[in-house]
Structures are given as C-alpha cells and as structure tokens.
Motif scaffolding. Structure first.
Motif, mmCIF file in Angstrom:
data_model
loop_
_atom_site.group_PDB
_atom_site.id
_atom_site.type_symbol
_atom_site.label_atom_id
_atom_site.label_comp_id
_atom_site.label_asym_id
_atom_site.label_seq_id
_atom_site.Cartn_x
_atom_site.Cartn_y
_atom_site.Cartn_z
ATOM 1 N N PHE A 42 10.627 55.249 11.754
ATOM 2 C CA PHE A 42 11.487 54.144 11.325
ATOM 3 C C PHE A 42 12.875 54.260 11.952
ATOM 4 O O PHE A 42 13.474 55.325 11.977
ATOM 5 N N VAL A 43 13.383 53.136 12.452
ATOM 6 C CA VAL A 43 14.751 53.066 12.958
ATOM 7 C C VAL A 43 15.551 52.056 12.140
ATOM 8 O O VAL A 43 16.606 52.379 11.609
ATOM 9 N N GLN A 44 15.032 50.821 12.007
ATOM 10 C CA GLN A 44 15.797 49.786 11.324
ATOM 11 C C GLN A 44 14.891 48.612 10.961
ATOM 12 O O GLN A 44 13.871 48.375 11.621
ATOM 13 N N THR A 45 15.262 47.880 9.926
ATOM 14 C CA THR A 45 14.589 46.625 9.575
ATOM 15 C C THR A 45 15.579 45.708 8.888
ATOM 16 O O THR A 45 16.545 46.171 8.279
ATOM 17 N N ASN A 46 15.338 44.416 8.996
ATOM 18 C CA ASN A 46 16.105 43.403 8.276
ATOM 19 C C ASN A 46 15.335 42.110 8.292
ATOM 20 O O ASN A 46 14.502 41.870 9.173
ATOM 21 N N GLY A 47 15.639 41.267 7.330
ATOM 22 C CA GLY A 47 15.135 39.909 7.330
ATOM 23 C C GLY A 47 16.139 39.024 8.049
ATOM 24 O O GLY A 47 17.282 39.428 8.283
ATOM 25 N N LEU A 48 15.706 37.833 8.404
ATOM 26 C CA LEU A 48 16.575 36.872 9.079
ATOM 27 C C LEU A 48 16.730 35.638 8.204
ATOM 28 O O LEU A 48 15.812 35.258 7.481
ATOM 29 N N ALA A 49 17.896 35.001 8.292
ATOM 30 C CA ALA A 49 18.097 33.728 7.606
ATOM 31 C C ALA A 49 17.142 32.703 8.216
ATOM 32 O O ALA A 49 16.625 32.896 9.317
ATOM 33 N N THR A 50 16.914 31.600 7.525
ATOM 34 C CA THR A 50 15.971 30.601 8.011
ATOM 35 C C THR A 50 16.424 30.021 9.344
ATOM 36 O O THR A 50 17.609 30.038 9.684
ATOM 37 N N SER A 51 15.466 29.491 10.072
ATOM 38 C CA SER A 51 15.765 28.942 11.401
ATOM 39 C C SER A 51 16.684 27.731 11.329
ATOM 40 O O SER A 51 17.329 27.391 12.321
ATOM 41 N N THR A 52 16.787 27.097 10.168
ATOM 42 C CA THR A 52 17.703 25.956 10.050
ATOM 43 C C THR A 52 19.162 26.387 10.143
ATOM 44 O O THR A 52 20.031 25.564 10.400
ATOM 45 N N THR A 53 19.436 27.676 9.950
ATOM 46 C CA THR A 53 20.807 28.180 10.070
ATOM 47 C C THR A 53 21.095 28.712 11.474
ATOM 48 O O THR A 53 22.208 29.123 11.760
ATOM 49 N N ALA A 54 20.080 28.701 12.335
ATOM 50 C CA ALA A 54 20.216 29.238 13.693
ATOM 51 C C ALA A 54 20.958 28.257 14.599
ATOM 52 O O ALA A 54 21.081 27.074 14.300
ATOM 53 N N CYS A 55 21.441 28.783 15.697
ATOM 54 C CA CYS A 55 21.981 27.936 16.760
ATOM 55 C C CYS A 55 21.632 28.589 18.087
ATOM 56 O O CYS A 55 21.320 29.767 18.148
ATOM 57 N N THR A 56 21.656 27.792 19.127
ATOM 58 C CA THR A 56 21.469 28.331 20.471
ATOM 59 C C THR A 56 22.765 28.120 21.232
ATOM 60 O O THR A 56 23.479 27.136 21.027
ATOM 61 N N VAL A 57 23.071 29.061 22.091
ATOM 62 C CA VAL A 57 24.299 29.015 22.877
ATOM 63 C C VAL A 57 23.924 29.181 24.342
ATOM 64 O O VAL A 57 23.135 30.062 24.691
ATOM 65 N N SER A 58 24.478 28.327 25.193
ATOM 66 C CA SER A 58 24.229 28.431 26.627
ATOM 67 C C SER A 58 25.456 27.901 27.369
ATOM 68 O O SER A 58 26.334 27.281 26.782
ATOM 69 N N THR A 59 25.493 28.213 28.655
ATOM 70 C CA THR A 59 26.541 27.635 29.495
ATOM 71 C C THR A 59 25.869 26.902 30.636
ATOM 72 O O THR A 59 24.868 27.357 31.192
ATOM 73 N N GLU A 60 26.409 25.762 30.945
ATOM 74 C CA GLU A 60 25.881 24.960 32.039
ATOM 75 C C GLU A 60 27.061 24.316 32.745
ATOM 76 O O GLU A 60 27.852 23.606 32.121
ATOM 77 N N GLY A 61 27.201 24.610 34.035
ATOM 78 C CA GLY A 61 28.316 24.052 34.792
ATOM 79 C C GLY A 61 29.667 24.446 34.224
ATOM 80 O O GLY A 61 30.601 23.650 34.240
ATOM 81 N N GLY A 62 29.761 25.660 33.692
ATOM 82 C CA GLY A 62 31.015 26.132 33.120
ATOM 83 C C GLY A 62 31.281 25.619 31.714
ATOM 84 O O GLY A 62 32.285 25.985 31.101
ATOM 85 N N GLN A 63 30.412 24.774 31.183
ATOM 86 C CA GLN A 63 30.567 24.229 29.832
ATOM 87 C C GLN A 63 29.733 25.051 28.848
ATOM 88 O O GLN A 63 28.571 25.340 29.104
ATOM 89 N N ILE A 64 30.331 25.385 27.734
ATOM 90 C CA ILE A 64 29.604 26.090 26.685
ATOM 91 C C ILE A 64 28.934 25.042 25.803
ATOM 92 O O ILE A 64 29.556 24.078 25.380
ATOM 93 N N ARG A 65 27.638 25.258 25.551
ATOM 94 C CA ARG A 65 26.881 24.330 24.710
ATOM 95 C C ARG A 65 26.322 25.097 23.513
ATOM 96 O O ARG A 65 25.706 26.147 23.683
ATOM 97 N N VAL A 66 26.557 24.553 22.345
ATOM 98 C CA VAL A 66 26.041 25.132 21.113
ATOM 99 C C VAL A 66 25.195 24.063 20.432
ATOM 100 O O VAL A 66 25.659 22.945 20.215
#
Length: 118
Positions: A42-66
């Motif tokens: 064993f090293v570590q475990t945790n649960g995750l909040a629901t996917s409705t609380t998630a976000c994705t982050v990316s950059t495109e053409g120097g612009q940050i998109r969330v």
C-alpha cells in the motif's frame, strides 16, 4: 514498481444505492486497503469528487481554456484510486483483480513511470 489503479464506476448508479448498502461496499474497500497494508504494498488511496465538479484545462494558441464538467460523456467515471508498490506487473495485476471495485465497475492498472532529475 509503483502502479496506479484507477477505479471507474457509473456515478448515477452509485448515487442511487441506499446508504446501508453503500456502507457494505465501503467495508469491502476498507478491508481491501487493510490487505494491501498488511502485504506491504500500500502507498496511497483516495476517493474523487463527482465528475460534475471536474474541469479540463488546456492551452491553444497561447489561450488558456477551462471547461467545467466531465471531460467526456461516458458510462463510467473515475471515482477513486489506489497507488501500490508491487514487485512486478503480475503482482500488481493480482492486486487489481482482488479490488472490490472490479465487481461493480472497472479497475484500470497503469505502471507509474518515475522520472528523476539529473
């Protein structure tokens, strides 16, 4: 060798499980964690909040998109994880097959690639 076990299940089905039944599932997960600890992997475990609380982050053409909400419209969502330290991939697979989450969803197993700075 460290491995990440990501636990996937249907959040909507999980939310519909009565509390007493969910408590039994969680007891299985705690027993599994205790078995990992006893085996020394064993090293570590945790649960995750629901996917409705998630976000994705990316950059495109120097612009940050969330983007809020789940990344993909899938039947199963990541709900938690375990990190284990196994002697080899076979031992890691064995532990993944013993995970109670594999009985109601999917357990994805991936080796963690550790990079060390020079």
């Amino acid at each position: 060798m460290k491995f990440l076990m990501t636990l996937y299940a249907d959040e909507a089905k999980g939310a519909a499980i009565p509390a007493a039944e969910m408590a039994k599932y969680m007891e299985q997960m705690y027993a599994y964690r205790d078995a990992l600890i006893k085996a020394g992997v064993f090293v570590q475990t945790n649960g995750l909040a629901t996917s409705t609380t998630a976000c994705t982050v990316s950059t495109e053409g120097g612009q940050i998109r969330v983007h809020d909400g789940p990344y993909a419209d899938t039947r199963e969502q990541a709900g938690g994880y375990f990190i284990i330290d196994a002697k080899d991939p076979d031992e890691a697979r064995l532990w993944a097959t013993r995970c109670p989450a594999a009985t109601w969803g999917i357990v994805e197993l991936r080796q963690i690639v550790e990079h060390h700075s020079p």
